[in-house]
Design a protein around this motif. Structure first.
Motif, PDB file in Angstrom:
ATOM      1  N   ARG A  87       0.663  -1.122  -0.035  1.00 19.32           N
ATOM      2  CA  ARG A  87       0.008   0.178  -0.122  1.00 19.32           C
ATOM      3  C   ARG A  87       0.842   1.412  -0.035  1.00 19.32           C
ATOM      4  O   ARG A  87       0.596   2.210  -0.629  1.00 19.32           O
ATOM      5  N   ASP A  88       2.020   1.245   0.551  1.00 11.96           N
ATOM      6  CA  ASP A  88       2.768   2.403   0.656  1.00 11.96           C
ATOM      7  C   ASP A  88       3.606   2.815  -0.676  1.00 11.96           C
ATOM      8  O   ASP A  88       3.543   3.810  -1.061  1.00 11.96           O
ATOM      9  N   LEU A  89       3.956   1.580  -1.373  1.00  9.23           N
ATOM     10  CA  LEU A  89       4.437   1.837  -2.677  1.00  9.23           C
ATOM     11  C   LEU A  89       3.417   1.881  -3.726  1.00  9.23           C
ATOM     12  O   LEU A  89       3.720   2.768  -4.957  1.00  9.23           O
ATOM     13  N   ASP A  90       1.972   1.597  -3.592  1.00  9.36           N
ATOM     14  CA  ASP A  90       1.283   1.560  -4.514  1.00  9.36           C
ATOM     15  C   ASP A  90       0.831   3.162  -4.669  1.00  9.36           C
ATOM     16  O   ASP A  90       0.431   3.626  -5.665  1.00  9.36           O
ATOM     17  N   LEU A  91       1.002   3.830  -3.725  1.00 11.17           N
ATOM     18  CA  LEU A  91       0.734   5.281  -3.782  1.00 11.17           C
ATOM     19  C   LEU A  91       1.397   5.995  -4.434  1.00 11.17           C
ATOM     20  O   LEU A  91       1.384   7.213  -5.142  1.00 11.17           O
ATOM     21  N   LYS A  92       2.815   5.504  -5.181  1.00 10.65           N
ATOM     22  CA  LYS A  92       3.632   6.089  -5.722  1.00 10.65           C
ATOM     23  C   LYS A  92       3.451   5.755  -7.115  1.00 10.65           C
ATOM     24  O   LYS A  92       4.400   6.662  -7.968  1.00 10.65           O
ATOM     25  N   MET A  93       2.467   5.059  -7.733  1.00  9.34           N
ATOM     26  CA  MET A  93       2.658   4.504  -8.992  1.00  9.34           C
ATOM     27  C   MET A  93       1.266   5.149  -9.484  1.00  9.34           C
ATOM     28  O   MET A  93       0.208   4.844  -8.971  1.00  9.34           O
ATOM     29  N   GLU A  94       1.276   5.551 -10.643  1.00  2.53           N
ATOM     30  CA  GLU A  94      -0.046   6.284 -11.316  1.00  2.53           C
ATOM     31  C   GLU A  94      -1.209   5.166 -11.360  1.00  2.53           C
ATOM     32  O   GLU A  94      -2.323   5.334 -11.251  1.00  2.53           O
ATOM     33  N   ARG A  95      -0.851   4.043 -12.016  1.00  2.00           N
ATOM     34  CA  ARG A  95      -1.662   2.915 -12.074  1.00  2.00           C
ATOM     35  C   ARG A  95      -2.153   2.165 -11.043  1.00  2.00           C
ATOM     36  O   ARG A  95      -3.095   1.740 -10.819  1.00  2.00           O
ATOM     37  N   THR A  96      -1.517   2.370  -9.695  1.00  2.00           N
ATOM     38  CA  THR A  96      -2.118   1.736  -8.578  1.00  2.00           C
ATOM     39  C   THR A  96      -2.254   2.570  -7.369  1.00  2.00           C
ATOM     40  O   THR A  96      -2.760   1.921  -6.368  1.00  2.00           O
ATOM     41  N   LYS A  97      -2.301   3.885  -7.601  1.00  2.00           N
ATOM     42  CA  LYS A  97      -2.307   4.873  -6.375  1.00  2.00           C
ATOM     43  C   LYS A  97      -3.893   4.915  -5.965  1.00  2.00           C
ATOM     44  O   LYS A  97      -4.021   5.390  -4.849  1.00  2.00           O
ATOM     45  N   ASP A  98      -4.898   4.492  -6.716  1.00  2.00           N
ATOM     46  CA  ASP A  98      -6.125   4.325  -6.316  1.00  2.00           C
ATOM     47  C   ASP A  98      -6.623   3.328  -5.914  1.00  2.00           C
ATOM     48  O   ASP A  98      -8.216   2.883  -5.700  1.00  2.00           O
ATOM     49  N   ARG A  99      -5.973   2.172  -5.789  1.00  2.00           N
ATOM     50  CA  ARG A  99      -6.317   1.062  -5.180  1.00  2.00           C
ATOM     51  C   ARG A  99      -6.991   1.386  -3.777  1.00  2.00           C
ATOM     52  O   ARG A  99      -6.649   2.061  -2.895  1.00  2.00           O
TER      53      ARG A  99
END
Length: 309
Positions: A87-99
């Motif tokens: 969840r912390d690294l997902d926030l840094k990626m455009e395609r995953t930040k809205d997970r």
């Protein structure tokens, strides 16, 4: 602690700011399990179950349903925990930040409980109504995917794709073990086939998403060692897949139709891997490799089942 039935708009994973509460829907509970990954793995679970049934000359529709549902719950729960840990690294990626978890729409605490519960229910189903070996294989796959791959190797080494492929190759073993209670030679060939297939498949995806991975800090091969080394690894593993795919025929699990199909498709994929060294548009080539890998797997699994001995 956030309640699981609320959305929380947040700028970080653990500290919620400017939250807007909305009820979670049933789609959210499914989406966090990465249904695309679960569905793609179902075909190899079904293939393993079907080949073992043909090999042992026995088939139980009830056992088939239990295996599919139990395995799906284990895989879905593992994907929830993958989302939880990333969840912390997902926030840094455009395609995953809205997970759902990364954005705070589902609380991290609830996601942890939810993922572990799905794994527990799935392995219990497999252990009680299939057999202990199928349940154990499910747990091993979940452990490697969640702990070894997600929590450790994705962040520390470019070998993460190879290690992660071990967990991804467990589904056909689960399907086979559910039928026979053992892992005969055919099961291990299936494992080797799917293990090797995943590496060029996911390395092609890693090229396509390399900038996202770089931004997040994932130690993916294209990010760490560049596209040329990634192309070399894709060629190496694709070349290894061709003979391994044919072993299913040599061990007497499938017939000649599969042998010819696997040889033709394998050589086609190998030719495409070689073409990567001459490609002017690397991203276009990577998309072609990724698409071909999906068609390759689906076609061969279908032919395996139709040509089972």
């Amino acid at each position: 602690m956030d309640t699981p039935a609320t959305y929380n708009r947040s700028t970080t994973t653990d500290e919620v700011q400017n939250s807007v509460s909305l009820p979670l829907t049933w789609r959210d509970y499914i989406e966090v399990t990465k249904p695309g990954i679960v569905k793609s793995n179902l075909i190899v679970i079904v293939t393993g179950f079907w080949l073992a049934s043909a090999w042992s000359d026995t088939f139980s529709f009830l056992l088939f349903l239990i295996t599919v549902v139990g395995s799906s719950l284990v895989m879905g729960g593992s994907c929830v925990l993958n989302n939880y840990l990333d969840r912390d690294l997902d926030l840094k990626m455009e395609r995953t930040k809205d997970r759902i978890i990364a954005s705070g729409r589902m609380s991290a605490q609830f996601a942890l409980i939810y993922g572990m519960s799905l794994i527990l229910i799935g392995t219990t189903m497999l252990g009680i109504w299939a057999n202990s070996l199928a349940a154990l294989l499910g747990l091993i796959g979940a452990f490697i995917y969640v702990v070894v791959y997600t929590a450790w190797m994705k962040r520390t080494t470019d070998l993460n794709t190879v290690v992660g492929a071990i967990s991804g190759a467990m589904p056909p073993l689960i399907g086979w073990a559910a039928v026979t209670g053992n892992l005969e030679q055919g099961a291990w060939v299936l494992f080797g086939f799917l293990f090797i297939w995943q590496i060029p498949h996911f390395l092609a995806l890693a090229i396509m998403k390399s900038e996202d991975y770089r931004a997040a800090g994932y130690q993916m091969l294209p990010v760490v060692k560049g596209f040329l080394e990634t192309k070399r690894q894709i060629l190496l593993w694709t070349g290894a897949l061709v003979p391994v795919s044919l072993f299913l025929y040599t061990v007497g699990v499938v017939g000649k139709i599969y042998f010819v199909t696997a040889a033709v498709l394998g050589l086609g994929w190998l030719a495409l891997a070689i073409a990567g060294f001459f490609a002017q548009d690397v991203m276009k080539w990577a998309r072609q490799m990724f698409a071909y890998s999906l068609v390759y797997l689906i076609v061969l699994c279908v032919v395996m089942m139709l040509n089972a001995l």
